[in-house]
Write an enzyme that holds these catalytic residues in place. Structure first.
Site, PDB file in Angstrom:
ATOM      1  CB  CYS A 123      -0.957   0.001   1.185  1.00  0.00           C
ATOM      2  SG  CYS A 123      -2.136  -1.357   1.121  1.00  0.00           S
ATOM      3  CG  HIS A 265      -3.063   3.505   1.942  1.00  0.00           C
ATOM      4  ND1 HIS A 265      -3.587   3.138   0.721  1.00  0.00           N
ATOM      5  CD2 HIS A 265      -3.199   2.431   2.758  1.00  0.00           C
ATOM      6  CE1 HIS A 265      -4.013   1.883   0.799  1.00  0.00           C
ATOM      7  NE2 HIS A 265      -3.786   1.437   2.024  1.00  0.00           N
ATOM      8  CG  ASN A 295      -6.800  -0.509   1.257  1.00  0.00           C
ATOM      9  OD1 ASN A 295      -6.042  -0.269   0.320  1.00  0.00           O
ATOM     10  ND2 ASN A 295      -6.362  -0.795   2.466  1.00  0.00           N
TER      11      ASN A 295
HETATM   12  N1  COA Z   1     -18.104  -7.764   9.432  1.00  0.00           N
HETATM   13  C1  COA Z   1     -18.570  -7.934  10.689  1.00  0.00           C
HETATM   14  N2  COA Z   1     -17.773  -8.151  11.745  1.00  0.00           N
HETATM   15  C2  COA Z   1     -16.443  -8.191  11.513  1.00  0.00           C
HETATM   16  C3  COA Z   1     -15.902  -8.027  10.238  1.00  0.00           C
HETATM   17  C4  COA Z   1     -16.790  -7.811   9.182  1.00  0.00           C
HETATM   18  N3  COA Z   1     -16.379  -7.626   7.914  1.00  0.00           N
HETATM   19  N4  COA Z   1     -14.565  -8.106  10.306  1.00  0.00           N
HETATM   20  C5  COA Z   1     -14.271  -8.310  11.618  1.00  0.00           C
HETATM   21  N5  COA Z   1     -15.413  -8.376  12.331  1.00  0.00           N
HETATM   22  C6  COA Z   1     -15.583  -8.580  13.766  1.00  0.00           C
HETATM   23  C7  COA Z   1     -14.420  -9.303  14.390  1.00  0.00           C
HETATM   24  O1  COA Z   1     -14.555 -10.693  14.262  1.00  0.00           O
HETATM   25  C8  COA Z   1     -14.514  -8.834  15.817  1.00  0.00           C
HETATM   26  O2  COA Z   1     -15.494  -9.588  16.484  1.00  0.00           O
HETATM   27  P1  COA Z   1     -15.276 -10.014  18.024  1.00  0.00           P
HETATM   28  O3  COA Z   1     -15.172  -8.723  18.783  1.00  0.00           O
HETATM   29  O4  COA Z   1     -16.492 -10.815  18.310  1.00  0.00           O
HETATM   30  O5  COA Z   1     -13.986 -10.790  18.032  1.00  0.00           O
HETATM   31  C9  COA Z   1     -15.025  -7.398  15.690  1.00  0.00           C
HETATM   32  O6  COA Z   1     -15.630  -7.310  14.399  1.00  0.00           O
HETATM   33  C10 COA Z   1     -13.922  -6.369  15.782  1.00  0.00           C
HETATM   34  O7  COA Z   1     -12.849  -6.813  14.935  1.00  0.00           O
HETATM   35  P2  COA Z   1     -11.549  -5.989  14.801  1.00  0.00           P
HETATM   36  O8  COA Z   1     -10.589  -6.661  13.904  1.00  0.00           O
HETATM   37  O9  COA Z   1     -11.094  -5.590  16.173  1.00  0.00           O
HETATM   38  O10 COA Z   1     -12.147  -4.721  14.054  1.00  0.00           O
HETATM   39  P3  COA Z   1     -11.498  -3.320  13.856  1.00  0.00           P
HETATM   40  O11 COA Z   1     -12.351  -2.299  14.445  1.00  0.00           O
HETATM   41  O12 COA Z   1     -10.034  -3.306  14.196  1.00  0.00           O
HETATM   42  O13 COA Z   1     -11.619  -3.131  12.270  1.00  0.00           O
HETATM   43  C11 COA Z   1     -10.232  -3.301  10.323  1.00  0.00           C
HETATM   44  C12 COA Z   1     -10.975  -4.054  11.406  1.00  0.00           C
HETATM   45  C13 COA Z   1      -9.480  -4.259   9.409  1.00  0.00           C
HETATM   46  C14 COA Z   1     -11.244  -2.504   9.515  1.00  0.00           C
HETATM   47  C15 COA Z   1      -9.243  -2.317  10.988  1.00  0.00           C
HETATM   48  O14 COA Z   1      -8.519  -2.995  11.984  1.00  0.00           O
HETATM   49  C16 COA Z   1      -8.284  -1.679  10.041  1.00  0.00           C
HETATM   50  O15 COA Z   1      -8.667  -0.847   9.248  1.00  0.00           O
HETATM   51  N6  COA Z   1      -6.984  -2.019  10.160  1.00  0.00           N
HETATM   52  C17 COA Z   1      -5.926  -1.381   9.417  1.00  0.00           C
HETATM   53  C18 COA Z   1      -5.913  -1.700   7.968  1.00  0.00           C
HETATM   54  C19 COA Z   1      -4.712  -1.072   7.327  1.00  0.00           C
HETATM   55  O16 COA Z   1      -4.355   0.042   7.601  1.00  0.00           O
HETATM   56  N7  COA Z   1      -4.002  -1.795   6.499  1.00  0.00           N
HETATM   57  C20 COA Z   1      -2.741  -1.320   6.005  1.00  0.00           C
HETATM   58  C21 COA Z   1      -2.787  -0.865   4.673  1.00  0.00           C
HETATM   59  S1  COA Z   1      -3.606  -1.982   3.626  1.00  0.00           S
END
Ligand code: COA
Length: 344
Positions: A123, A265, A295
C-alpha cells in the site's frame, strides 16, 4: 530514511514535477449489501468500522496490467504528451511473478524501448514509485516518467474471509513526472521512506514464493490468499504515517498548519482521521474517497487525488501532503504544491 532535499536553498534546481493525472476503475461496483449476502457482515459494520460503501472488482479476464494501461494512457493525455522515458509501476498484484508488469504496460502504450520496472511496497507502493521516479529524473536518467499504481486485489482475496474481503478494491491511478524547476507548482519537494520487516507477517500472501518452495512443500492454494491482522496493523499505520508525515514536513520546511490537503492511503477513515489528529491538521483537510472505491492499495493515492480535484476538494496552489503505509511493513510520505492539472 529521509531523502535530503533543500528546496529553499535553490528554487531553480532540477526537480521532478507532476504534470498529468489519470485514473481507471473497472466497471463492476460491489456494494456492502452484495457482500453481506454471502459473508457474515453488514453494510452497517463495514461503513462504521472502515468508512467504505462500495468498491470495484475487475471482471474475469481483466488483469492489473490492463487497468494500468488505461490509467497510464489517461495520465499521458492529462499531461498533453504521448511519450515517456520510463514507466515505474507499483503493484502488489502483478500480472505474473515473472516478468514485471511495467514493460508490458510500456509496450501496450507504445512508448518504445524505455526503462520499465515494478515496485513492490504494497500500500506504500505509489509513494515509493514516486520517489524512485524522482530519482530517475534527478539523476538525469529520464526527462519524463510515467508512474502508475495498479491493483486487482479481487484475485487474491479469500471470498470467505470477512477481515479482508470487505476492504479491498481494484483500480489504477497514474501520474506523469517531468524534469522542471523546484519552484514550479507540482514539484516533488521532499520524501520520507521507511520499513519494519520484523512485522512482515502482519500483512502477507504467505505462499507462492521462494520461502515456501525452500521448505520442499508442494504449492498449497490455501496459502495464496492475502492475509492481514487488521487490529495490529491499525495502530502501526497511524504511528508510521504520522511520524513519516512529520519528517517530510520538517524536511521541506512546512509548518503543520500550513498543509491544505492531507492525502493519505485510503485504508480506513478512522486511520485517516487519527493521522490528521496526530499531526494537528483539521480532519476536514484529510481527503477521503475510500467510501467510493475501498482500499485500492498502490492505486489509492492517485485515485484519491483525482477524486479530490474533481469534487473541488483540491485546488491549484494548495499544499499537499501524501502519506501511505502497508505491508512490509513499509511507509512513505511526500510533499508538493498542487499544480494546474486536470485529471483524465
Ligand atoms: N463484518 C462484521 N464483523 C467483523 C468483520 C466484518 N467484515 N470483520 C471483523 N469483524 C468482527 C471481528 O470478528 C470482531 O469480532 P469479536 O469482537 O467478536 O472478536 C469485531 O468485528 C472487531 O474486529 P476488529 O478486527 O477488532 O475490528 P477493527 O475495528 O479493528 O476493524 C479493520 C478491522 C481491518 C477494519 C481495521 O482494523 C483496520 O482498518 N486495520 C488497518 C488496515 C490497514 O491500515 N491496512 C494497512 C494498509 S492496507
Amino acid at each position: 530514511m529521509t531523502i535530503p532535499q533543500r528546496p529553499e536553498a535553490d528554487p531553480a534546481r532540477r526537480a521532478a514535477v507532476l504534470t498529468g493525472l489519470g485514473t481507471f476503475l473497472p466497471p463492476r461496483a460491489v456494494s456492502n449489501e452484495e457482500l453481506s449476502e454471502h459473508l457474515d457482515t453488514s453494510d452497517e459494520w463495514i461503513r462504521t468500522r472502515t468508512g467504505i460503501r462500495r468498491r470495484y472488482w475487475a471482471d474475469p479476464g481483466t488483469a492489473t496490467g490492463d487497468l494500468a494501461v488505461e490509467a497510464g494512457a489517461r495520465a499521458l493525455k492529462s499531461a498533453g504528451v504521448t511519450g515517456a522515458d520510463a514507466v515505474v509501476l507499483a503493484t502488489t498484484t502483478p500480472d505474473h511473478p515473472c516478468p514485471a508488469t511495467a514493460p508490458w504496460v510500456a509496450a501496450r502504450l507504445e512508448l518504445g524501448p524505455v526503462a520499465a520496472y515494478d515496485v513492490a511496497a504494497v500500500c506504500a507502493g505509489f509513494v515509493y514509485a514516486l520517489a524512485s521516479a524522482t530519482g530517475l529524473i534527478l539523476s538525469g536518467v529520464a526527462e519524463r516518467v510515467l508512474v502508475i499504481g495498479a491493483e486487482t486485489y479481487s484475485g487474491i482475496l479469500d471470498p470467505t474471509d470477512r477481515n479482508t474481503a470487505v476492504i479491498f478494491g481494484d483500480g489504477a491511478g497514474a501520474v506523469v513526472l517531468e524534469a522542471g524547476r523546484a519552484d514550479a507548482p507540482g514539484a516533488l519537494l521532499g520524501f520520507d521512506l521507511g520499513s519494519d520487516g520484523s512485522q512482515a507477517d502482519l500483512i502477507a500472501v504467505p505462499g507462492g514464493g521462494s520461502r515456501q518452495r525452500s521448505g520442499g512443500n508442494p504449492p498449497d492454494p490455501a496459502t495464496s490468499w492475502f492475509t492481514m491482522q487488521g487490529k495490529k496493523v491499525f495502530a502501526r499505520a497511524v504511528a508510521a504515517m504520522g511520524g513519516s508525515s512529520a519528517a517530510v514536513l520538517e524536511r521541506v520546511g512546512w509548518p503543520r498548519e500550513s498543509v491544505d490537503r492531507l492525502v493519505g492511503h485510503q485504508a480506513n477513515v478512522r486511520i485517516l482521521h487519527a493521522v490528521a489528529d496526530r499531526l494537528g491538521i483539521d480532519r476536514e483537510r484529510a481527503v477521503v474517497n475510500l467510501d467510493r472505491v475501498g482500499n485500492t492499495s498502490a492505486a489509492s493515492i492517485p485515485l484519491a487525488l483525482a477524486d479530490a480535484v474533481a469534487d473541488g476538494g483540491l485546488r491549484t496552489g494548495e499544499r499537499v501532503l501524501l502519506t501511505a503505509f502497508g505491508g512490509g511493513l513499509a511507509w512513505g510520505s511526500a510533499a508538493l504544491v498542487w499544480p494546474d492539472v486536470q485529471p483524465c
